[in-house]
Design a protein around this motif. Structure first.
Motif, PDB file in Angstrom:
ATOM      1  N   ASN A  93     -99.359  43.124 -78.350  1.00  0.00           N
ATOM      2  CA  ASN A  93    -100.803  42.020 -79.079  1.00  0.00           C
ATOM      3  C   ASN A  93    -100.745  41.375 -77.943  1.00  0.00           C
ATOM      4  O   ASN A  93    -101.727  40.932 -78.082  1.00  0.00           O
ATOM      5  CB  ASN A  93     -99.738  42.126 -80.067  1.00  0.00           C
ATOM      6  N   ASP A 101     -97.632  39.087 -84.399  1.00  0.00           N
ATOM      7  CA  ASP A 101     -96.750  39.564 -85.553  1.00  0.00           C
ATOM      8  C   ASP A 101     -97.798  40.820 -86.396  1.00  0.00           C
ATOM      9  O   ASP A 101     -97.542  40.604 -87.616  1.00  0.00           O
ATOM     10  CB  ASP A 101     -96.527  37.904 -86.395  1.00  0.00           C
ATOM     11  N   ASN A 102     -98.870  40.704 -86.120  1.00  0.00           N
ATOM     12  CA  ASN A 102     -99.927  41.907 -86.516  1.00  0.00           C
ATOM     13  C   ASN A 102     -99.906  42.890 -86.680  1.00  0.00           C
ATOM     14  O   ASN A 102     -99.053  43.140 -85.343  1.00  0.00           O
ATOM     15  CB  ASN A 102    -101.114  41.437 -85.718  1.00  0.00           C
ATOM     16  N   PRO A 103     -99.359  43.944 -87.796  1.00  0.00           N
ATOM     17  CA  PRO A 103     -99.285  45.233 -87.505  1.00  0.00           C
ATOM     18  C   PRO A 103    -100.070  45.921 -86.211  1.00  0.00           C
ATOM     19  O   PRO A 103    -101.216  45.338 -85.664  1.00  0.00           O
ATOM     20  CB  PRO A 103     -99.394  45.509 -88.475  1.00  0.00           C
ATOM     21  N   GLU A 110     -98.795  52.617 -89.543  1.00  0.00           N
ATOM     22  CA  GLU A 110     -99.082  51.380 -89.276  1.00  0.00           C
ATOM     23  C   GLU A 110     -97.134  50.904 -88.650  1.00  0.00           C
ATOM     24  O   GLU A 110     -96.755  51.486 -89.977  1.00  0.00           O
ATOM     25  CB  GLU A 110     -98.871  50.779 -90.134  1.00  0.00           C
ATOM     26  N   THR A 112     -95.107  47.238 -88.935  1.00  0.00           N
ATOM     27  CA  THR A 112     -95.034  46.213 -89.555  1.00  0.00           C
ATOM     28  C   THR A 112     -94.680  45.272 -88.326  1.00  0.00           C
ATOM     29  O   THR A 112     -94.396  44.387 -88.565  1.00  0.00           O
ATOM     30  CB  THR A 112     -95.321  45.907 -90.526  1.00  0.00           C
ATOM     31  N   ASP A 113     -93.402  46.330 -88.481  1.00  0.00           N
ATOM     32  CA  ASP A 113     -91.553  45.032 -86.961  1.00  0.00           C
ATOM     33  C   ASP A 113     -92.523  45.905 -85.598  1.00  0.00           C
ATOM     34  O   ASP A 113     -92.154  45.755 -85.010  1.00  0.00           O
ATOM     35  CB  ASP A 113     -90.623  45.871 -86.797  1.00  0.00           C
ATOM     36  N   THR A 114     -93.087  43.365 -85.107  1.00  0.00           N
ATOM     37  CA  THR A 114     -93.675  44.033 -83.501  1.00  0.00           C
ATOM     38  C   THR A 114     -92.276  43.490 -82.570  1.00  0.00           C
ATOM     39  O   THR A 114     -92.832  43.999 -81.802  1.00  0.00           O
ATOM     40  CB  THR A 114     -94.787  43.085 -83.636  1.00  0.00           C
ATOM     41  N   THR A 136    -106.268  44.104 -84.522  1.00  0.00           N
ATOM     42  CA  THR A 136    -105.532  44.703 -84.680  1.00  0.00           C
ATOM     43  C   THR A 136    -105.690  45.849 -83.323  1.00  0.00           C
ATOM     44  O   THR A 136    -106.691  46.035 -83.645  1.00  0.00           O
ATOM     45  CB  THR A 136    -105.463  45.577 -85.911  1.00  0.00           C
TER      46      THR A 136
END
Length: 143
Positions: A93, A101-103, A110, A112-114, A136
């Motif tokens: 990211n 922290d964006n998915p 998806e 979600t835990d980066t 994203t």
């Protein structure tokens, strides 16, 4: 009538936009995400493998249960071969000027835990798109 047609078009494009690729089979080795295809190309480094369905995931893989809807294969890597390229989704990211922290979407799934780590070999194509008003990262494992 136009409103109904526009609503249908928007809904259809949103559905197609985040469609999951069920042909990609995820794999895990040392708590790092890869694909079965990636490990099939590197059979010389694989010590063993075990396939799990969603219903019988071991405790160590339960955190991925929302992603591994078609099951997952866990690989054990031979000693001395654990050094495959890996990167966190948060780092990817950052490289794409997206908040850490964006998915991230991998093949439409998806994550979600980066803090999740992935093998560099699954980075076929990356694109930054707008999803729910946020930049994203979308990753395709095929090149």
């Amino acid at each position: 009538m136009k409103k109904l047609l526009y609503s249908f078009l928007i809904l259809s494009s949103a559905t197609l936009f985040a469609q999951q690729n069920s042909s990609v089979k995820f794999a895990v080795a040392n708590n790092i995400i890869g694909t079965v295809g990636m490990f099939n190309l590197r059979k010389d480094i694989v010590q063993s493998s075990k396939a799990y369905t969603t219903a019988n995931l071991p405790a160590s893989l339960k955190k991925y249960s929302s992603v591994f809807t078609n099951g997952v294969t866990e690989y054990k890597i031979k000693t001395g071969y654990e050094g495959l390229d890996r990167v966190s989704l948060a780092n990817l990211n950052g490289q794409n000027d997206i908040p850490a922290d964006n998915p991230v979407f991998i093949e439409g799934y998806e994550f979600t835990d980066t803090n999740t780590m992935i093998y560099g070999d699954i980075l076929g194509k990356t694109e930054v798109k707008d999803h729910n008003g946020k930049k994203t990262l979308f990753i395709s494992a095929s090149r």
